[in-house]
Design an enzyme around this catalytic site. Sequence first.
Site: not given
Ligand code: IPM
Length: 356
Positions: A142, A188
Site C-alpha cells: 500500500y 505467503k
Molecule cells: C478498507 C478499504 C481500503 C483499504 C480502501 C478503500 C483504500 O478497502 O479499509 O479495507 O484497502 O484499506
Amino acid sequence: MEYSIAVLKGDGIGPEIVSEAMRALEAVGEKFGHTFTFTEALIGGAAIDAVGECLPERTVDICQGSDSVLLGAVGGPKWDSQPAANRPEKALLGIRKELGLFANIRPAQLWAPLADACPLKPERLGNGLDLVVVRELTGDVYFGEKKRDADGRAHDDMTYSVAEIERIARRAFEMARQRNNHVTSVDKANVLETSRLWRETVARVAEGYPDVELDYLYVDNAAMQLVLNPSQFDVILTGNLFGDILSDEASCITGSIGMLPSASLSLSSRGMYEPIHGSAPDIAGKNLANPIATILSAAMMLRYSFNLPAEAKAIEDAVGRVLDAGFRTADIAKPGDEYMTCSDMGRAICAEIKNG
Ligand code: IPM
Ligand code: MG
C-alpha cells in the site's frame, strides 16, 4: 471526564450513520457522566466537492487535536474520475499514515439473533464464529514505491521492516491475551521475502508470549480455512494487503456486514473508528442504512481510546437487546419482514442505553 472527538462523516450514508453513533455516545455520556465534544471535518468526496482536495490539512489538524476520530465512509461513483492522488480512498490512506494508525482491528462475530444470515452451513460453524483480524495498516504494498516505466510496466513495492512487523505482532499477541490466547499469523512465506521476514519476526515476538499459541498459514490456505472451518481462528495477524482481503471475507461470513465495527490504533491512545462497510451510495440520504456498525465502532473507541470498558459494554449490550427484541434495519431483516429506518434504529439503541 471530557473527551474531544473529531467527526469525519464522509460520503454516501456516512452522515446518517455517524449521526446515530454521536447520539449513542451522548446517551452514554448522560448515563455515566462524561462529556463528548464533537468537531466535524471534511474528508473524501465531500472534501473534494467543498475545497477541491480529498484530505484537507485542516482535517488532519482537527484529528491531531482531538482525543479520537469517528469516521463514516468515503467514496462513491461521483468521484471515480478523480486522479489517483485525489480519490476519496486516498484520503483514508493519508489519514491512516498521518495519525500513525498501524493496527487495524476488525472483529467478525456472529450475533445470535442474526445467525440465519450466515452464508455458511451450520455444521461448518463448529463452536461459533468469533475472531478478530489484526491487520497492519501503514506498510506493505500500500505504501511502497509506486511507478510506471516508459515500456508500460507498473510497480508497487511490497516492503516491511522488522520494526513494523514487531509492533503489529505485539498488538496481536496482546489482543489474544484478552481473548482465547491463539494467534494465527498469515503470510505467503513460500514465495515472498517480506513474508519470510514477517514469519521470522513474529516467531521472535512470540517468545515473549509463551502463554499464547501461535500457528502460521499461507494466505491462500487461510482464505480457504475461513469458509471451511472458521471456528479454528481467534486472532488473525497479517499484513496490509492480505488483511484487506481476509477481513472482507471474515466479515461476509457473518452475513451482516452492516453490523461490524473496526478500530485503527496508533502508539498513542488516539485511534480512528469506523464501520467495515462502505458508503453505499445507492441508499444514501434515504434513512435506510444500518447504523449499528458505526455505533459499535463508537463502543470500540470507548474501550480502546478512552479506557471506558463499562461504557463500551453498555452500548454493545443495548445493541444486543434491540436485536433480541426483533428490531431490524432493511439489510438484516428477513425478506418480506418489516424493517425500521436508520434514525429509528439509532433511537431504539439510545433508549436501551438509557434503560440499561
Ligand atoms: C478498507 C478499504 C481500503 C483499504 C480502501 C478503500 C483504500 O478497502 O479499509 O479495507 O484497502 O484499506
Ligand atoms: Mg477493504
